[in-house]
Design an enzyme around this catalytic site. Structure first.
Site: not given
Ligand code: NAD
Length: 418
Positions: A106
């Protein structure tokens, strides 16, 4: 949100919890609780006004016994050494629980990307890619998108790497745009695995998905796709939130319309189809059938967990519950299906992308989705078999028991190199 919980300590506690049910020696466990190496670098990048700014960046390579290190790169002001160490460790167990031939890595840059122009972000990304170049490679370490990064950044990293190496190596990075060697289905893959895990979980627990009420914290890539696909199964998305707040409608929100509103205005807040708005923490304690945390880690700590009313939690985000929250929820009988399974779709389709890149062969979206479904359903069965066989306290421990055993086997079968 808990300020105290250190994500790296949370990871180590989860490994210790699982190890109680596994025949593993202390020295092997100690080795598997720390990263193999962490790159820490300071990027000096020219800004549009000619000034130079320095950005701290990390890449943690946690364990490579089952294959090349694999994991995302995030851009966020909260990125820290401990955070990337923890996230890289979770990747080891995530790739192991779905049994794909990767280890875990990571990385991240300490930055708020909203404060920089596209040209600045490109220079920052290319500078990081230049630092990463000796550490990454198709058979060595394969980065991917994470919070605040996407196809654009992945294409810049691939292009920098290929230019410096004077080669074509699309498999050095995944999550690329389709024309640059990306896979069909990658954008939706994480949310799809969350939906598949929730579907299997409801089936396993004899609960109906039709009309089940769902709250989703975080409406980014993972959260919104999960909401859309759960809605396709007949579930009612009653609440969603982002960093600005939460919207609620007991009759159900329309996932696509909320997304349209967020695209237009930058937030879910103000969505016309909502009949109530509240703070984003309040969403976590709603009385719903299913809660999907899909924002950042440590969203629910021990105190907040006591107020959780959901029957089932399926973790789209990485590490959204502190270990204290986990203990409380186990005590309260809330079934938690862990991140390392529920968001493994991203890394699984990354793996499919890498396989396609290596084979120079493009799969259809249907094939990608079918293969993903097979992987998640098999992994869910492995997890519930371990849960029953070892009489485990919760499904997270089951996921760690399954994956830790796979990592221990690969590590010990490799022998020791002084
Ligand atoms: P992203 O940036 O697209 O979305 C994150 C969202 O969370 C945004 O809408 C943001 O406004 C919201 N957010 C931030 N702080 C917040 C809070 N306190 N309360 C409510 N909402 C809040 O990111 P993503 O890619 O969707 O990733 C989200 C999670 O999923 C992370 O933990 C990431 O590690 C995990 N993840 C993502 C992927 C992927 O392929 N995108 C894969 C595995 C894990």
């Amino acid at each position: 949100m808990s300020e105290q919980a250190n994500p790296f300590e949370s990871l180590q506690e989860q490994i210790d919890d699982a190890a109680e049910y596994i025949d593993a020696s202390d020295d092997v466990l100690e080795r598997l609780k720390h990263p193999e190496r962490v790159l820490e670098t300071n990027l000096s990048v020219e800004m549009d006004d000619g000034s130079i700014e320095v950005f701290k960046a990390f890449r943690s390579q946690f364990n490579g016994d089952r294959g090349p290190y694999k994991g995302g790169i995030r851009y966020h002001p909260g990125v820290s050494r401990d955070e990337v160490k923890a996230l890289s460790g979770w990747m080891v167990y995530k790739t192991a629980v779905v049994d794909i031939p990767y280890g875990g890595g990571k990385g991240g840059i300490v930055i708020d990307p909203n404060e920089y122009s596209e040209a600045e972000l490109e220079r920052i990304t290319r500078s990081f890619a230049t630092e990463l170049r000796p550490f990454i490679g198709e058979d060595r370490d394969i980065p991917a998108p994470d919070v605040n990064t996407g196809q654009r950044e992945m294409n810049w990293i691939k292009d920098t790497y290929e230019t410096l190496e004077n080669t074509t190596a699309p498999g050095v990075i995944t999550g690329k745009a389709l024309d640059s060697g990306g896979s069909e289905g990658r954008v939706e893959a994480t949310g799809r695995s969350t939906m598949l895990t929730a579907r299997e979980a409801f089936d396993y627990l004899d609960k109906e998905m039709a009309d089940a009420t769902v709250a989703v914290q975080g409406y980014g890539n993972a959260g919104w796709i999960a909401a859309k696909l759960l809605e396709n199964l007949g579930a009612k998305i009653v609440a969603v939130s982002d960093s600005s707040g939460a919207v609620y409608n007991v009759e159900g929100l329309h996932a696509r319309d909320v997304k349209g509103h967020k695209n237009e205005t930058g937030s879910v807040v103000g969505y016309a189809g909502a009949d109530e708005e509240f703070g984003n923490d309040d969403l976590l304690t709603l009385d719903v059938d299913l809660l999907v945390p899909a924002a950042l880690e440590n969203a629910i700590d021990g105190d907040l967990a006591r107020e959780v009313q959901a029957d089932v939690i399926v973790e789209a985000a990485n590490g959204p519950l502190t270990p204290e929250a986990d203990d409380v929820l186990t005590e309260l009988g809330v079934h938690v299906f862990p991140d390392i399974l529920a968001n493994a779709g991203g890394v699984t389709v990354s793996y499919f992308e890498w396989v396609q890149n290596r084979q120079r062969f493009h799969w259809s979206e249907d094939r990608v989705n079918d293969e993903l479904e097979g992987v998640i359903v098999d992994a869910f069965e492995d997890l519930t078999s371990a849960y029953e066989e070892h009489d485990l306290p919760n499904f997270r421990t089951a996921a760690y028991v399954v994956s830790l055993q796979r990592v221990i086997d690969a590590y010990t079968e490799s022998g020791n190199w002084p």
